[in-house]
Design an enzyme around this catalytic site. Structure first.
Site, PDB file in Angstrom:
ATOM      1  N   CYS A 281       0.816  -1.222   0.000  1.00 58.98           N
ATOM      2  CA  CYS A 281       0.000   0.000   0.000  1.00 58.98           C
ATOM      3  C   CYS A 281       0.854   1.279   0.000  1.00 58.98           C
ATOM      4  CB  CYS A 281      -0.991  -0.069   1.160  1.00 58.98           C
ATOM      5  SG  CYS A 281      -2.417   0.997   0.897  1.00 58.98           S
TER       6      CYS A 281
ATOM      7  N   HIS B 108      -3.402  -5.727   2.291  1.00 56.71           N
ATOM      8  CA  HIS B 108      -3.131  -5.931   3.712  1.00 56.71           C
ATOM      9  C   HIS B 108      -3.787  -7.257   4.082  1.00 56.71           C
ATOM     10  CE1 HIS B 108      -2.008  -1.678   4.269  1.00 56.71           C
ATOM     11  NE2 HIS B 108      -3.066  -1.353   3.569  1.00 56.71           N
TER      12      HIS B 108
END
Ligand code: GLN
Length: 240
Positions: free
Chosen positions: A94, A191
């Site tokens: 990310c 994630h």
């Protein structure tokens, strides 16, 4: 196996570690030790020098402020770029993924990235929050991928990288592709933590670090990770 001790660097836990990203370190360490490889996990804070000697480098996600600080310190340090040039496996999640590109957007403006991956990120029309799934690039041999995403940025890939996956649910880079890879560097929005949900991705990084084909790694009992994967994919198909 050629490598007796696997040195895994978890970068900047003080700035970048959201939604269980540190779990990637635990998963890699577990899967290496289960194959008889000693592991030396190294947590390197943003006020420390990044070692050149590690075998795998991990970097997590974060909010805009810490992301901009992390990019600045990584640029000053220079070791992550040299690790990429040396062919060391790098997994970036990310915010960590975005800052490996040429530029990324945070705090209402563009910031310079590390230029390790040929991509750039800007801001999307809305925040992408929720489950993400996709079909990984066949060359990687890791099958369907699953994760949790939460980001405002959108990522545009250049010619020198390939998408990590084609999106089947969620947004990823832009609603069509998710993540990117080039050489031994992988960036992703997943994630969850990403490696707990995608043990084949963990083994790919391990195999690169050890210098073998992933098929040469002794198999592990993945009953529980497979149950988790099945549950996540089933939840997605039930909601579609
Ligand atoms: N700050 C970045 C964004 O919102 C990355 C977020 C994250 O790492 N979860 O796009």
């Amino acid at each position: 196996m050629a490598l007796s001790t696997l040195r895994i660097v978890w970068l900047y836990p003080d700035l970048l570690s959201t939604y269980g990203d540190r779990g990637n370190l635990l998963v890699l360490a577990h899967r290496a030790r289960a194959r008889g490889i000693d592991v030396e996990p190294m947590q390197i804070r943003s006020d420390q020098h990044i070692p050149h000697t590690a075998d795998i480098y991990l970097i997590g996600g974060g909010e805009d402020g810490p992301q901009a600080v992390a990019a600045d310190r990584l640029l000053q340090d220079g070791a992550l770029s040299r690790a990429a040039e040396a062919g060391k496996p790098i997994l970036a999640i990310c915010a960590g993924y975005q800052l490996l590109g040429a530029s990324f957007y945070a705090n209402g403006r563009a910031y310079e990235g590390l230029n390790i991956l040929d991509l750039r990120s800007d801001r999307g029309p809305s925040r992408a929050v929720g489950e993400i799934a996709g079909e990984a690039a066949p060359q990687l041999g890791i099958g369907p991928i699953t994760g949790f995403e939460n980001h405002g940025g959108r990522t545009h890939l250049g010619e020198a990288v390939q998408p990590l996956a084609r999106v089947t649910a969620g947004v990823g880079n832009d609603g069509a592709t998710e993540g990117a890879w080039a050489g031994h560097v992988i960036g992703t929005y997943m994630h969850g933590p990403g490696l707990a949900r995608n043990p084949k991705l963990a083994d790919l990084l391990l195999a690169w670090a050890v210098g073998v084909n992933p098929a040469q790694l002794p198999p592990l009992d993945d009953t529980w990770p497979e149950r988790l994967r099945h549950e996540r994919f089933a939840a997605l198909s039930a909601s579609q």
